[in-house]
Design a protein around this motif. Sequence first.
Motif, PDB file in Angstrom:
ATOM      1  N   ARG A  34      11.427 -44.716 125.419  1.00 51.56           N
ATOM      2  CA  ARG A  34      12.840 -44.321 125.336  1.00 51.56           C
ATOM      3  C   ARG A  34      13.745 -45.523 125.067  1.00 51.56           C
ATOM      4  NH1 ARG A  34      14.088 -43.002 131.769  1.00 51.56           N
ATOM      5  NH2 ARG A  34      12.599 -44.510 132.607  1.00 51.56           N
ATOM      6  N   SER A  66      15.971 -38.051 140.885  1.00 49.15           N
ATOM      7  CA  SER A  66      17.266 -38.318 140.268  1.00 49.15           C
ATOM      8  C   SER A  66      17.793 -39.672 140.734  1.00 49.15           C
ATOM      9  CB  SER A  66      18.269 -37.214 140.622  1.00 49.15           C
ATOM     10  OG  SER A  66      18.533 -37.216 142.001  1.00 49.15           O
ATOM     11  N   SER A 104      26.869 -38.810 133.674  1.00 46.72           N
ATOM     12  CA  SER A 104      25.634 -39.190 132.993  1.00 46.72           C
ATOM     13  C   SER A 104      24.688 -37.999 132.939  1.00 46.72           C
ATOM     14  CB  SER A 104      24.969 -40.362 133.718  1.00 46.72           C
ATOM     15  OG  SER A 104      24.703 -40.032 135.071  1.00 46.72           O
ATOM     16  N   LYS A 105      23.833 -38.019 131.914  1.00 46.70           N
ATOM     17  CA  LYS A 105      22.878 -36.931 131.731  1.00 46.70           C
ATOM     18  C   LYS A 105      21.599 -37.503 131.137  1.00 46.70           C
ATOM     19  CE  LYS A 105      22.177 -32.577 129.208  1.00 46.70           C
ATOM     20  NZ  LYS A 105      22.689 -31.686 128.143  1.00 46.70           N
ATOM     21  N   GLN A 106      20.469 -37.023 131.649  1.00 49.64           N
ATOM     22  CA  GLN A 106      19.191 -37.502 131.130  1.00 49.64           C
ATOM     23  C   GLN A 106      18.712 -36.610 129.991  1.00 49.64           C
ATOM     24  OE1 GLN A 106      15.993 -37.867 134.023  1.00 49.64           O
ATOM     25  NE2 GLN A 106      15.223 -39.700 132.989  1.00 49.64           N
ATOM     26  N   GLU A 107      18.380 -37.231 128.861  1.00 46.98           N
ATOM     27  CA  GLU A 107      17.893 -36.504 127.695  1.00 46.98           C
ATOM     28  C   GLU A 107      16.421 -36.114 127.895  1.00 46.98           C
ATOM     29  OE1 GLU A 107      20.430 -36.777 124.402  1.00 46.98           O
ATOM     30  OE2 GLU A 107      21.063 -36.215 126.418  1.00 46.98           O
ATOM     31  N   THR A 108      15.920 -35.292 127.000  1.00 49.36           N
ATOM     32  CA  THR A 108      14.529 -34.831 127.117  1.00 49.36           C
ATOM     33  C   THR A 108      13.525 -35.973 126.987  1.00 49.36           C
ATOM     34  OG1 THR A 108      14.555 -34.282 124.754  1.00 49.36           O
ATOM     35  CG2 THR A 108      15.007 -32.485 126.302  1.00 49.36           C
ATOM     36  N   GLY A 110      13.910 -38.801 128.299  1.00 50.84           N
ATOM     37  CA  GLY A 110      14.032 -39.646 129.482  1.00 50.84           C
ATOM     38  C   GLY A 110      15.181 -40.627 129.447  1.00 50.84           C
ATOM     39  N   LEU A 111      15.808 -40.789 128.276  1.00 48.87           N
ATOM     40  CA  LEU A 111      16.918 -41.734 128.160  1.00 48.87           C
ATOM     41  C   LEU A 111      18.172 -41.144 128.802  1.00 48.87           C
ATOM     42  CD1 LEU A 111      17.830 -44.471 126.843  1.00 48.87           C
ATOM     43  CD2 LEU A 111      18.664 -43.098 124.928  1.00 48.87           C
ATOM     44  N   TRP A 112      18.874 -41.975 129.566  1.00 45.38           N
ATOM     45  CA  TRP A 112      20.140 -41.545 130.155  1.00 45.38           C
ATOM     46  C   TRP A 112      21.278 -41.827 129.188  1.00 45.38           C
ATOM     47  CZ3 TRP A 112      20.967 -38.968 134.710  1.00 45.38           C
ATOM     48  CH2 TRP A 112      19.875 -38.855 135.578  1.00 45.38           C
TER      49      TRP A 112
END
Length: 214
Positions: A34, A66, A104-108, A110-112
């Motif tokens: 990632r 998390s 913030s949100k974590q992408e599929t 794994g990258l934030w």
Amino acid sequence: MNDSISSFRKIPLFPLGTVLFPDGVIALKIFEARYLDMIKQCLREKTEFGVVSIIKNSDANEEDVSLSFSNIGTLAQIEDFDPVQPALYMTRSFGTKRFKLIKSKQETNGLWMGEVELLDKDPLMPIPQEHHGVAQLLDQIISVIQSEDLLGDAPFKKPFKTDDCGWVSNRLAELLPISLAQKNHLLAQSNPRIRLDLITEIIEDDDLRNLMMH
């Protein structure tokens, strides 16, 4: 109105157990997919990523993966990039602007990703008389680093602005052996004079002057 809109941005985040300050330098060994992809994109598009520190959540159980991030961070611009292997990059980046992390949100993969509000750069502010002592301490530390030819590994680079409150306070905040919470508190100060006030108090209260020189 346009200035207000442009101060908000969506950026990739690199959570770390440290704090990056503007004009500071951070060396990173990149090997996770990632972050390899993130670095490639930043280089290709000449964009920055955000460095935020990980705040330990004492209430979370072991199954809860998390992460909790500091709500203050710094944009990082890649300066040097060495692809040692196809899946191993050695990078050196420097801090540019501080930001406030809105969410913030974590992408599929794994990258934030973070929605951030960029904060104003420190205004240039001369060192007041009562802080000449800590400014001289930083001068001494820089002299030691230069005499031992360690500048390539130092957490800062030229030009040295040892007559400016913001630059001096940021460099000392990086060097001080203090907690992440304290470093983030210092980073959050919008007034560089107040940041330097706090750092002077920390050095004097904890008698850190000799520790920093050895």
